[in-house]
Write a protein that holds these residues in place. Structure first.
Motif, short mmCIF file in Angstrom:
data_model
loop_
_atom_site.label_atom_id
_atom_site.label_comp_id
_atom_site.label_asym_id
_atom_site.label_seq_id
_atom_site.Cartn_x
_atom_site.Cartn_y
_atom_site.Cartn_z
N THR A 155 0.84 -1.20 0.00
CA THR A 155 0.00 0.00 0.00
C THR A 155 0.88 1.25 0.00
O THR A 155 2.00 1.22 0.51
N TRP A 156 0.34 2.33 -0.59
CA TRP A 156 1.03 3.61 -0.61
C TRP A 156 0.01 4.71 -0.30
O TRP A 156 -1.16 4.57 -0.65
N TYR A 157 0.48 5.78 0.36
CA TYR A 157 -0.40 6.84 0.78
C TYR A 157 0.19 8.21 0.46
O TYR A 157 1.40 8.40 0.51
N ALA A 158 -0.70 9.15 0.21
CA ALA A 158 -0.27 10.55 0.14
C ALA A 158 0.14 10.99 1.54
O ALA A 158 -0.43 10.53 2.54
N ASP A 159 1.11 11.88 1.60
CA ASP A 159 1.59 12.35 2.91
C ASP A 159 0.46 12.96 3.73
O ASP A 159 0.45 12.87 4.95
N SER A 160 -0.49 13.59 3.06
CA SER A 160 -1.55 14.30 3.75
C SER A 160 -2.51 13.37 4.51
O SER A 160 -3.24 13.82 5.40
N VAL A 161 -2.52 12.08 4.16
CA VAL A 161 -3.45 11.14 4.80
C VAL A 161 -2.73 10.03 5.55
O VAL A 161 -3.39 9.23 6.25
N LYS A 162 -1.42 9.97 5.43
CA LYS A 162 -0.65 8.90 6.06
C LYS A 162 -0.87 8.90 7.56
O LYS A 162 -0.81 9.94 8.22
N GLY A 163 -1.16 7.71 8.11
CA GLY A 163 -1.41 7.59 9.54
C GLY A 163 -2.87 7.79 9.93
O GLY A 163 -3.26 7.49 11.06
N ARG A 164 -3.68 8.32 9.00
CA ARG A 164 -5.10 8.55 9.29
C ARG A 164 -6.01 7.68 8.42
O ARG A 164 -7.07 7.25 8.87
#
Length: 125
Positions: free
Chosen positions: A58-67
């Motif tokens: 999985t990969w995430y945008a920094d703005s949503v990472k952890g949420r």
């Protein structure tokens, strides 16, 4: 091509949670990498998260990472986006998309050939 239908959007207060679902039909769901994107009013559509065919990567945008957490259930032909600790700036139309490209993890929209119609998420302050 695969047909995609999103659901689960709505109105939520800041700090709350929502889970989006994207149901797929058509060709074999498990042959596609999947992604979530969003478009806020007056802004361009942007990458949120991607997941590999079998759900290992999985990969995430920094703005949503952890949420936010992307997941999939290939037996149900469905991909999910669990959104926690929502912020007003998360307000957008959220789209799921399918990719056959090996470069899907970059989150480049050009690598995604099938798109859903979108579901609205509104976060109030």
């Amino acid at each position: 091509q695969v047909q995609l239908v999103e659901s689960g959007g709505g109105l939520v207060q800041a700090g709350g949670s929502l889970r989006l679902s994207c149901a797929a039909s058509g060709r074999t769901f498990s042959s596609y990498h999947m992604g979530w994107f969003r478009q806020a009013p007056g802004k361009e559509r942007e990458f949120v998260a991607t997941i590999s065919r079998v759900g290992i990567s999985t990969w995430y945008a920094d703005s949503v990472k952890g949420r936010f957490t992307i997941s999939r259930d290939n037996a149900k032909n469905t991909v999910y986006l669990q959104m926690n600790s929502l912020k007003p700036e998360d307000t957008a139309v959220y789209y799921c998309a399918a990719s056959s490209s090996t470069w899907y993890y970059r989150g480049d929209q050009a690598d995604f050939g099938s798109w859903g119609q979108g579901t609205q998420v509104t976060v109030s302050s």
